[in-house]
Design an enzyme around this catalytic site. Structure first.
Site, PDB file in Angstrom:
ATOM      1  N   ASN A  16      36.256  44.303  28.654  1.00 27.08           N
ATOM      2  CA  ASN A  16      36.828  43.691  27.454  1.00 27.08           C
ATOM      3  C   ASN A  16      35.831  42.767  26.801  1.00 27.08           C
ATOM      4  O   ASN A  16      34.964  42.216  27.472  1.00 27.08           O
ATOM      5  CB  ASN A  16      38.034  42.793  27.809  1.00 27.08           C
ATOM      6  CG  ASN A  16      39.265  43.580  28.169  1.00 27.08           C
ATOM      7  OD1 ASN A  16      39.511  44.647  27.634  1.00 27.08           O
ATOM      8  ND2 ASN A  16      40.038  43.039  29.091  1.00 27.08           N
ATOM      9  N   ILE A  17      36.043  42.565  25.495  1.00 28.12           N
ATOM     10  CA  ILE A  17      35.373  41.456  24.824  1.00 28.12           C
ATOM     11  C   ILE A  17      36.381  40.309  24.802  1.00 28.12           C
ATOM     12  O   ILE A  17      37.545  40.510  24.451  1.00 28.12           O
ATOM     13  CB  ILE A  17      34.985  41.880  23.382  1.00 28.12           C
ATOM     14  CG1 ILE A  17      33.667  42.635  23.408  1.00 28.12           C
ATOM     15  CG2 ILE A  17      34.892  40.694  22.448  1.00 28.12           C
ATOM     16  CD1 ILE A  17      32.447  41.806  23.779  1.00 28.12           C
ATOM     17  N   ASP A  18      35.962  39.139  25.246  1.00 30.27           N
ATOM     18  CA  ASP A  18      36.825  37.957  25.179  1.00 30.27           C
ATOM     19  C   ASP A  18      36.495  37.197  23.908  1.00 30.27           C
ATOM     20  O   ASP A  18      35.341  36.802  23.699  1.00 30.27           O
ATOM     21  CB  ASP A  18      36.581  37.026  26.383  1.00 30.27           C
ATOM     22  CG  ASP A  18      37.097  37.615  27.689  1.00 30.27           C
ATOM     23  OD1 ASP A  18      37.834  38.615  27.641  1.00 30.27           O
ATOM     24  OD2 ASP A  18      36.759  37.059  28.749  1.00 30.27           O
ATOM     25  N   THR A 243      44.077  34.337  48.229  1.00 28.78           N
ATOM     26  CA  THR A 243      43.338  33.166  47.747  1.00 28.78           C
ATOM     27  C   THR A 243      44.348  32.141  47.236  1.00 28.78           C
ATOM     28  O   THR A 243      45.351  32.484  46.605  1.00 28.78           O
ATOM     29  CB  THR A 243      42.325  33.544  46.640  1.00 28.78           C
ATOM     30  OG1 THR A 243      43.033  34.038  45.504  1.00 28.78           O
ATOM     31  CG2 THR A 243      41.332  34.592  47.124  1.00 28.78           C
ATOM     32  N   LEU A 244      44.059  30.883  47.525  1.00 26.29           N
ATOM     33  CA  LEU A 244      45.032  29.817  47.266  1.00 26.29           C
ATOM     34  C   LEU A 244      44.442  28.727  46.372  1.00 26.29           C
ATOM     35  O   LEU A 244      44.752  27.540  46.548  1.00 26.29           O
ATOM     36  CB  LEU A 244      45.485  29.215  48.608  1.00 26.29           C
ATOM     37  CG  LEU A 244      46.017  30.205  49.660  1.00 26.29           C
ATOM     38  CD1 LEU A 244      46.064  29.585  51.040  1.00 26.29           C
ATOM     39  CD2 LEU A 244      47.404  30.697  49.240  1.00 26.29           C
ATOM     40  N   ALA A 273      37.179  32.868  36.226  1.00 29.63           N
ATOM     41  CA  ALA A 273      36.300  33.772  37.004  1.00 29.63           C
ATOM     42  C   ALA A 273      36.095  33.340  38.457  1.00 29.63           C
ATOM     43  O   ALA A 273      35.305  33.945  39.172  1.00 29.63           O
ATOM     44  CB  ALA A 273      34.949  33.992  36.325  1.00 29.63           C
ATOM     45  N   ALA A 274      36.827  32.307  38.910  1.00 27.69           N
ATOM     46  CA  ALA A 274      36.709  31.898  40.327  1.00 27.69           C
ATOM     47  C   ALA A 274      37.133  33.059  41.224  1.00 27.69           C
ATOM     48  O   ALA A 274      36.454  33.401  42.197  1.00 27.69           O
ATOM     49  CB  ALA A 274      37.571  30.676  40.604  1.00 27.69           C
ATOM     50  N   GLY A 275      38.266  33.689  40.864  1.00 29.72           N
ATOM     51  CA  GLY A 275      38.767  34.811  41.661  1.00 29.72           C
ATOM     52  C   GLY A 275      37.790  35.982  41.643  1.00 29.72           C
ATOM     53  O   GLY A 275      37.556  36.624  42.675  1.00 29.72           O
ATOM     54  N   ASP A 276      37.207  36.257  40.482  1.00 26.76           N
ATOM     55  CA  ASP A 276      36.265  37.386  40.377  1.00 26.76           C
ATOM     56  C   ASP A 276      34.987  37.102  41.175  1.00 26.76           C
ATOM     57  O   ASP A 276      34.407  38.004  41.787  1.00 26.76           O
ATOM     58  CB  ASP A 276      35.923  37.662  38.901  1.00 26.76           C
ATOM     59  CG  ASP A 276      37.147  38.116  38.120  1.00 26.76           C
ATOM     60  OD1 ASP A 276      38.056  38.723  38.730  1.00 26.76           O
ATOM     61  OD2 ASP A 276      37.213  37.861  36.906  1.00 26.76           O
ATOM     62  N   ASN A 306      33.981  31.469  49.338  1.00 24.15           N
ATOM     63  CA  ASN A 306      34.478  30.145  48.904  1.00 24.15           C
ATOM     64  C   ASN A 306      33.348  29.335  48.277  1.00 24.15           C
ATOM     65  O   ASN A 306      33.545  28.668  47.257  1.00 24.15           O
ATOM     66  CB  ASN A 306      35.014  29.356  50.104  1.00 24.15           C
ATOM     67  CG  ASN A 306      36.487  29.618  50.368  1.00 24.15           C
ATOM     68  OD1 ASN A 306      37.167  30.223  49.546  1.00 24.15           O
ATOM     69  ND2 ASN A 306      36.968  29.181  51.509  1.00 24.15           N
ATOM     70  N   THR A 312      31.275  28.489  40.707  1.00 25.64           N
ATOM     71  CA  THR A 312      31.842  28.946  39.430  1.00 25.64           C
ATOM     72  C   THR A 312      32.804  27.901  38.856  1.00 25.64           C
ATOM     73  O   THR A 312      32.819  27.649  37.652  1.00 25.64           O
ATOM     74  CB  THR A 312      32.581  30.280  39.667  1.00 25.64           C
ATOM     75  OG1 THR A 312      31.619  31.242  40.091  1.00 25.64           O
ATOM     76  CG2 THR A 312      33.274  30.785  38.429  1.00 25.64           C
TER      77      THR A 312
END
Ligand code: ATP
Length: 329
Positions: A16-18, A243-244, A273-276, A306, A312
């Site tokens: 995607n383009i954000d 993830t928490l 983007a932490a999850g990515d 982590n 990030t």
């Protein structure tokens, strides 16, 4: 001694383009609002995770030096034949991601996320236009995992392309004995076949609750995490990772290990983007262990992920905030 082969990660997912507009407040119905600023940046969960895998397995100075990369990364997906599609392909290439399996549809528009951020509170509202991502059909893309040469050591998928395509690709990966990491975001209830034989499932708290049908508050307690971990494992997932956010990560696996691992304590600037990043780092650790022929140490892979995700969180932006390998050494 024979040289170790560079492990291959393939990401099948969205591009995607954000288009992010920072506003003094969210507009009311009928209101025309002047934006403080606008940023156009590459995004999409698939592309973000491909870039995370690439950055975390390369040095910033030589992103395209195949000899020094820890993992080789390629992306499967679709963009439109427009300037946004060009920008996404160029950006992936600059990070060392192979793009030759990304379809460019002459009759398609590139997917777009319109993100409106209320600057005083940081709260965002997002309108997602999947466009070309919806053209990632099971017929054209679902059987690709069997045909890939070289065979990937890990196939990574999310749910921003049609679910039927993800299910077809899971079947195809199983037929070709390709291990799969599924990050089912955005979450929707899934049929049992989506879990059956999965090597790695990475979910955040909201996704874990939606998928398992539990109340999200159950995940506040260790017993709730254990119960939900067991729910996924009963569906034949080998490694379940929940993830928490700032609390860290819970994992459970079929070897009987389970642990709650704390997150790094950092000053939070922007969690985008932490999850990515977490997924990218975990993927690199998983394929590296496989290539070296050593047992996968999930606990240490999560600790490294982590660390990467904490970097990030300390920086603004999506793909730009993901660290390169040498920033973590
Ligand atoms: P996002 O959608 O923001 O990319 P997510 O909802 O998929 O993330 P989270 O569980 O929020 O996933 O975060 C993923 C990982 O990022 C966490 O497990 C942790 O390692 C790191 N992380 C997130 N928030 C923080 C924080 N406040 N402090 C330190 N680390 C964090």
């Amino acid at each position: 001694m024979a040289a170790t082969k560079t492990p291959q990660i393939t990401v099948l997912g969205s591009l995607n383009i954000d288009l992010t507009s920072y506003v003094p407040h969210h507009p009311l119905p009928g209101e025309t609002l002047t934006s403080n600023s606008v940023v156009i940046s590459p995004g999409g969960k698939g592309a973000n995770q491909a870039v995370a895998c690439a950055k975390l397995s390369r040095s910033r100075e030589a992103p395209n030096d195949a000899a020094s990369e820890t993992a080789s990364v390629s992306m499967i997906g679709a963009v439109g034949s427009d300037s946004y599609g060009d920008l996404l392909l160029k950006n992936l290439g600059e990070h060392g991601v192979r793009t030759d399996r990304i379809a460019v549809g002459s009759d398609l528009k590139t997917g777009m996320a319109i993100i409106v951020v209320d600057e005083p509170t940081g709260q965002n509202r997002i309108i997602l236009a999947p466009e070309a991502n919806h053209a990632v059909s099971p017929e054209k893309f679902g059987t690709l995992p069997e045909t890939l040469d070289p065979k990937p050591d890990l196939l990574v998928m999310q749910l921003e392309v049609p679910l039927e395509t993800v299910l077809a690709a899971l079947r195809s990966a199983k037929a070709a004995s390709v291990p799969v990491l599924l990050n089912p975001a955005p979450a929707q209830r899934l049929p049992d076949e989506a879990y059956d034989g999965l090597a790695h499932l990475v979910v955040n708290e909201t996704e874990a609750a939606i998928l398992s049908g539990c109340d999200e508050s159950e995940l506040d307690a260790p017993e709730g995490l254990k119960r939900v971990g067991e729910w996924f494992m009963a569906k034949r997932v080998s490694n379940v990772i929940i993830t928490l956010g700032g609390r860290g990560v819970y994992y459970a696996n079929k070897e009987g290990a389970a642990e709650l691992i704390a997150a790094q304590k950092v000053k939070v600037v922007d969690t985008t983007a932490a999850g990515d990043t977490f997924v990218g780092s975990y993927c690199v650790a998983a394929v590296t262990a496989q290539a070296k022929g050593v047992a996968f140490d999930i606990s240490s892979a999560i600790k490294s992920a982590n660390n990467a995700a904490a970097k990030t969180v300390e920086r603004k932006g999506a793909q730009t905030s993901i660290p390169w390998r040498d920033e973590l050494l």
